[in-house]
Design a protein around this motif. Structure first.
Motif, mmCIF file in Angstrom:
data_model
loop_
_atom_site.group_PDB
_atom_site.id
_atom_site.type_symbol
_atom_site.label_atom_id
_atom_site.label_comp_id
_atom_site.label_asym_id
_atom_site.label_seq_id
_atom_site.Cartn_x
_atom_site.Cartn_y
_atom_site.Cartn_z
ATOM 1 N N VAL A 86 15.818 39.628 10.461
ATOM 2 C CA VAL A 86 16.451 38.543 9.726
ATOM 3 C C VAL A 86 17.779 38.197 10.388
ATOM 4 C CG1 VAL A 86 17.195 37.743 7.464
ATOM 5 C CG2 VAL A 86 15.407 39.491 7.632
ATOM 6 N N PRO B 278 19.086 32.847 7.799
ATOM 7 C CA PRO B 278 17.630 32.702 7.914
ATOM 8 C C PRO B 278 17.134 31.400 7.323
ATOM 9 C CG PRO B 278 18.189 34.230 6.145
ATOM 10 C CD PRO B 278 19.471 33.906 6.849
ATOM 11 N N GLN B 279 16.173 30.782 8.013
ATOM 12 C CA GLN B 279 15.518 29.577 7.516
ATOM 13 C C GLN B 279 14.090 29.575 8.024
ATOM 14 O OE1 GLN B 279 16.738 27.182 5.345
ATOM 15 N NE2 GLN B 279 14.597 26.609 5.304
ATOM 16 N N GLU C 157 10.174 31.339 8.738
ATOM 17 C CA GLU C 157 9.705 32.537 9.428
ATOM 18 C C GLU C 157 8.838 32.136 10.602
ATOM 19 O OE1 GLU C 157 7.645 34.862 6.511
ATOM 20 O OE2 GLU C 157 9.483 35.687 5.663
ATOM 21 N N ASP D 98 20.160 31.276 -0.678
ATOM 22 C CA ASP D 98 19.210 30.158 -0.722
ATOM 23 C C ASP D 98 18.389 30.309 -2.000
ATOM 24 O OD1 ASP D 98 17.181 28.327 -0.477
ATOM 25 O OD2 ASP D 98 16.797 28.726 1.640
ATOM 26 N N TYR E 62 14.446 30.670 -2.740
ATOM 27 C CA TYR E 62 13.629 31.881 -2.659
ATOM 28 C C TYR E 62 13.241 32.397 -4.045
ATOM 29 C CZ TYR E 62 15.493 32.366 2.141
ATOM 30 O OH TYR E 62 15.843 32.165 3.443
ATOM 31 N N ARG F 68 22.929 38.093 3.020
ATOM 32 C CA ARG F 68 21.878 37.068 3.097
ATOM 33 C C ARG F 68 20.604 37.640 3.703
ATOM 34 N NH1 ARG F 68 26.256 33.799 4.655
ATOM 35 N NH2 ARG F 68 25.736 33.947 6.863
ATOM 36 N N TYR G 28 18.870 39.857 1.186
ATOM 37 C CA TYR G 28 18.270 38.947 0.192
ATOM 38 C C TYR G 28 16.931 38.420 0.687
ATOM 39 C CZ TYR G 28 17.909 34.629 -2.639
ATOM 40 O OH TYR G 28 17.497 33.614 -3.454
ATOM 41 N N HIS G 29 16.890 37.931 1.920
ATOM 42 C CA HIS G 29 15.630 37.401 2.459
ATOM 43 C C HIS G 29 14.585 38.507 2.559
ATOM 44 C CE1 HIS G 29 12.670 35.781 5.253
ATOM 45 N NE2 HIS G 29 13.125 34.585 4.955
ATOM 46 N N TYR G 30 14.999 39.685 3.018
ATOM 47 C CA TYR G 30 14.051 40.787 3.173
ATOM 48 C C TYR G 30 13.452 41.184 1.819
ATOM 49 C CZ TYR G 30 12.237 45.420 4.378
ATOM 50 O OH TYR G 30 11.422 46.516 4.554
ATOM 51 N N VAL H 73 11.709 37.556 0.082
ATOM 52 C CA VAL H 73 10.617 36.893 0.798
ATOM 53 C C VAL H 73 9.695 37.900 1.481
ATOM 54 C CG1 VAL H 73 10.048 35.210 2.586
ATOM 55 C CG2 VAL H 73 12.062 34.865 1.141
#
Length: 930
Positions: A197, A201-202, A204, A319, A322, A356, A359-361, A364
């Motif tokens: 990440v 991130p935007q 994948e 974001d 998500y 961030r 958060y994505h990990y 998402v």
């Protein structure tokens, strides 16, 4: 994938790469560009590498770091690590030993957080272990054994979750990775993948062999802390209570634990860490002056009585698209302390980006729908809001997280950002963790922060089944509730100190140097001086000298910061807009440098930047529009805040699109429709239909002018407004569909009434005609001259009834058919009505109507004992004794020469027919052939 090729035999081992080259390989121009993009804050996709397939079979990439080599004569084949063959180092550790998976050392785009996830089960098979090493700043790390992340989404009684994963592994900006999985190949999990990440991130992207380069890598050792940390011998102070059988002693029965804190050890650890902590969560560190710290820190908030400043989700750039898990609140009188995993090398200005990444990990990659922890605290004691709803949790309650499987509902989770197995957290970190824990527990009515109290998990995990009674410390470590080493031995040993801080406040710590408080003089020059000279009362006094920030400079003042570039000139950012600008990482973020000064917009303020616009109002606060997104681009093209006013909301996801509210309209965006603003009376009517979630869906056009009013098109219909009112036409109803098919407002104008029932159907009046619908006849518009004759006949309630066709061309004019007759029109002859039930109208219909005979050129005309009517292609005659017949062509010409019906032939007694090669028609007085 470009891999280092192997010569046959072990002789290749002598072709080693010098250690300096292996550990600090020069960057390619592509790598340099990639790192430059990463450091600029540019959005980049999360990179993924697939390691196993659906049945657990390893991919070619997964085993590219293993090679079978024949060692000597008659020896068995053994796996040798390619990295061992191609790299040189002091380590004797062989990563290929017992490896079922060993990737090549792979160059990737820079990333801050990584982790591995898999499907089908929460935990790995016994004997299967995952190791990671990364390259940071040209140096390869040791091999780290990862820990399973025991957060696992919502608490479930069966303890089952769809996807398992490791703890997020934090880096200081790695640009290469190598993965090792040991154990039996048959035990590998399904769909194993590693996700990397980046800072922002935007989206994948899955990397294939063609996307990856292998890189030289020196051998490195196994990180023994991580191995010890993940061994089953870690100590937990909490065990199941005998009360589990009796169900007694819950919550009301609490027992105090040891509250002693070794203050001398705390102060020694603090001095050793090199951290200056001027108070709880101060975040001050040696080597950074106050000005640079202010720019490294995102803006913070202190709502709900928080004892420390916290960077909100908005502040660190969450974001919110998500999110797919609405906040749920539970009474929470326990706090669970965690740590992350990684190299502990991250810098102060990377903290928000790491949050961030986590958060994505979590949200998402692991599909938890949000970040697992309620709070995260970095090495400098700076706190970050985690789970959505944490800062707004009611007293005594906390939003359920995803930090501790089975224990998520009814606890608050705090994660210390770093690995604390042998290295202790800083005093600043402990101060903030303790303050946050005390804040939550006091709100829940707890007075003794070092006591234990009964807890029954609402979900199951590998250590406890749902409903098991546990005498759990009010402030406990993750290892107390789940089979993990988290928060590390050193972190766990600091729980008594955290409990005392929660009870009594921050520990004393070294004060910042008095030199930082001395008044200083600063120079203002150039374009910034000109700006300051004109706005001293607005800007105040300078607080720093000019600081370079490519491609321009900035300078701090009492009430904000001045910025200059050659392209944008000098502009000042202050007040509430400056706070929001800070949330977006100032000029280094997506907004870049300001292009205007602050100005009035609607009921608030606005300021424009290279990358977007910030607006502020007293009631709605600050909002950022980032150019490059559909809504922000449309906002700019329509005139921005000067036309549409300030934003009163952020972009909000709704279904498959997003919307954003402004003072003078609302913007809607959908991938297939683009962005369109809905305003004024059209917006009011749109609201009455349920906005974008109603029958009209998203707008597909902007509002446009038509004749006396305006119209706007939507997925499900049209809204039109004029002095006659505002009306909705919903596609799927006959009138709206016909309106659309005829060309809409451009052809038939705007509606002047709503749909109105009439007999067996409905009608709706438009500026240029009226639409009629019945179940059997469908929808048809009646317009222009035909409509006038229709009205004279009583409209749909007259003898003509409802229309059966649209208006169409025929002969020299236009025709429309109705239940009770036909109306024809031509520019030179006018409009005529043929009423079925009369002889001529029936004959006209039976002979093919206007498509054969054209339009009427006269009304029915009395002549002798009968009547006649002229048409484009013949004349119709009727009498009581002869009935109706048309006379056409050459026969009509001969008929005319004889005086028509008043001549010797009289009225026709037959229609025209073929006979002996001629066309023949009979009359009362004879026969005409042609």
């Amino acid at each position: 994938m470009r891999l280092v090729s192997l010569a046959a035999g072990i002789a290749f081992a002598s072709l080693v790469v010098p250690q300096a080259a292996a550990t600090a390989a020069p960057q390619s121009s592509a790598q340099a560009a990639s790192q430059a993009a990463a450091s600029s804050g540019q959005e980049r996709p999360v990179q993924k590498i697939i390691l196993t397939r659906a049945q657990g079979e390893p991919t070619q990439l997964a085993q590219a770091g293993l090679e079978t080599v024949n060692i000597g004569s008659g020896h068995a084949l053994t796996r040798i690590s390619r990295a061992t063959l191609q790299g040189q180092g002091t380590s004797s550790f062989d990563p290929s030993q017992d490896a079922a998976i060993l990737t090549q050392p792979l160059s990737v785009d820079p990333f801050l957080v990584t982790g591995l996830s898999w499907s089908g089960k929460d935990s790995l098979a016994s004997g299967t272990q995952i190791y990671i090493r990364v390259r940071e700043r040209g140096e390869w790390s040791q091999w780290y054994l990862t820990d399973g992340d025991g957060g696992a989404g919502k608490d479930r009684a069966d303890g089952h979750n769809v996807r398992g994963g490791t703890d997020p592994f934090v880096t200081a900006g790695a640009d290469a990775i190598q993965v090792r999985v040991t154990g039996q190949e048959s035990d590998l999990p399904s769909d194993l993948e590693v996700a990397m990440v980046p800072e922002n991130p935007q989206g994948e992207t899955v990397l294939s062999e063609n996307d990856l380069d292998s890189v030289p890598a020196a051998n490195t050792d196994l990180n023994q802390d991580s191995v010890q940390e993940n061994s089953p011998s870690f100590a937990s102070q909490i065990e199941s209570s005998p009360a589990a059988q009796s169900g007694e002693g819950e919550e009301a029965e609490s027992s105090a634990q040891n509250t002693d804190v070794d203050q001398e050890a705390v102060e020694t650890d603090n001095a050793r860490s090199g951290v200056i902590t001027s108070g709880v969560g101060s975040g001050q560190a040696r080597g950074l002056n106050g000005t640079k710290l202010a720019r490294a820190f995102p803006a913070t908030v202190q709502p709900n009585g928080l004892p420390v400043a916290v960077t909100s989700r908005r502040g660190w750039g969450a974001d919110e698209s998500y999110l797919d898990w609405d906040p749920e609140y539970f009474t929470a009188s326990h706090v669970v302390v965690h740590h992350t995993a990684g190299t502990n090398n991250y810098t102060m200005d990377q903290s928000a980006s790491i949050v961030r990444g986590i958060y994505h990990y979590h949200a998402v990659t692991l599909d938890w729908g949000d970040i697992g922890y309620n709070f995260l605290v970095d090495k400098w004691g700076r706190a970050f809001e985690g789970r959505k709803g944490t800062l707004s949790s009611p007293a005594g309650k906390m939003v359920a997280g995803a930090h501790d499987q089975g224990f998520n509902s009814g606890t608050m989770g705090i994660s210390m950002m770093g690995t604390y197995q042998s290295e202790a957290p800083s005093q600043a970190t402990l101060n903030t963790v303790g303050a946050l824990a005390g804040w939550q527990l006091r709100r829940a009515g707890v007075t003794n922060m070092s006591e234990s109290a009964g807890f029954r998990p609402k979900g199951s995990n590998p250590k406890y089944r749902a409903g098991t009674y546990i005498n759990l410390a009010r402030i406990s470590g993750h290892r107390d509730t789940y089979p993990t080493s988290c928060p590390g031995d050193a972190g766990y040993s600091k729980l008594p100190a955290i409990r005392q801080i929660a009870q009594n406040g921050a520990q004393d710590s070294q004060s910042a140097s008095a030199a930082n408080n001395r008044p200083a003089s600063y120079t203002v020059k150039g374009a910034i001086w000109g700006l300051w000279n004109d706005n001293k009362s607005l800007m105040g006094n300078p607080k720093s000298n000019e600081e370079a920030s490519a491609p321009g400079v900035y300078q701090l003042f009492d009430r904000g910061t001045a910025y200059w570039t050659a392209q944008t000139d000098a502009h000042f950012v202050g007040g509430k807009i400056f706070v929001e600008y800070g949330n977006q990482r100032y000029e280094r973020g997506v907004l870049k440098f300001p292009t205007s000064n602050e100005y009035s917009a609607g009921s608030g303020l606005a300021q424009e930047f290279q990358g977007g616009t910030i607006t502020w109002t007293q009631n709605s606060g600050s909002h950022t529009l980032r150019y490059g997104t559909g809504i922000a681009n449309a906002f700019r093209e329509l005139g921005g805040a000067k036309v549409l006013g300030a934003a009163t909301s952020d972009e909000t996801r709704s279904g498959s699109g997003v919307f954003q509210v402004f003072e003078k309209g609302t913007a809607y965006w959908k991938a297939e429709n683009g962005t369109h603003f809905v305003r004024g009376r059209i917006f009011d009517k749109y609201g009455s239909t349920g906005y974008e979630r109603g029958s009209l869906g998203y707008p597909t056009s902007d509002e446009y002018a038509v004749a006396s009013g305006h119209a706007q098109e939507f997925q499900g219909g049209v809204i039109a407004t004029s002095n006659s009112g505002t009306y909705v036409l919903r596609y799927g109803t006959g009138i709206a569909n016909a309106y659309r098919d005829l060309g809409g407002a451009q052809v038939v104008g705007l509606p002047t009434t709503a749909e109105t029932p009439s007999g067996k159907g409905v009608f709706q009046v438009f500026e240029y005609g009226t639409a009629y619908w019945t179940a059997e006849g469908g929808t048809h518009f009646v317009r222009n001259g035909i409509f006038g004759a229709y009205g004279a006949s009583g409209y749909e309630r007259g003898f003509l009834g409802y229309p059966l066709s649209d208006e169409y061309s025929a002969g020299s004019g236009r025709v429309q058919e109705f239940e009770g007759g036909v109306i024809t029109w031509s520019s030179d002859s006018g409009t005529y009505v043929l009423r079925y039930g009369t002889g001529i109208a029936n004959a006209y219909r039976d002979l093919g109507g206007a498509k054969v005979l054209g339009v009427a050129r006269s009304a029915e005309t009395n002549s002798g004992k009968g009547v006649f009517q002229l048409f484009d292609k013949g004349t119709a005659y009727w009498s009581p004794t002869t009935g109706s017949h048309f006379v056409r062509g050459h026969i009509f010409e001969a008929y005319g020469r004889s005086g028509y019906e008043r001549g010797g032939y009289g009225y026709p007694t037959s229609d025209e027919f073929w006979s002996g090669g001629s066309r023949v028609q009979y009359f009362e007085g004879g026969r005409i052939a042609s």
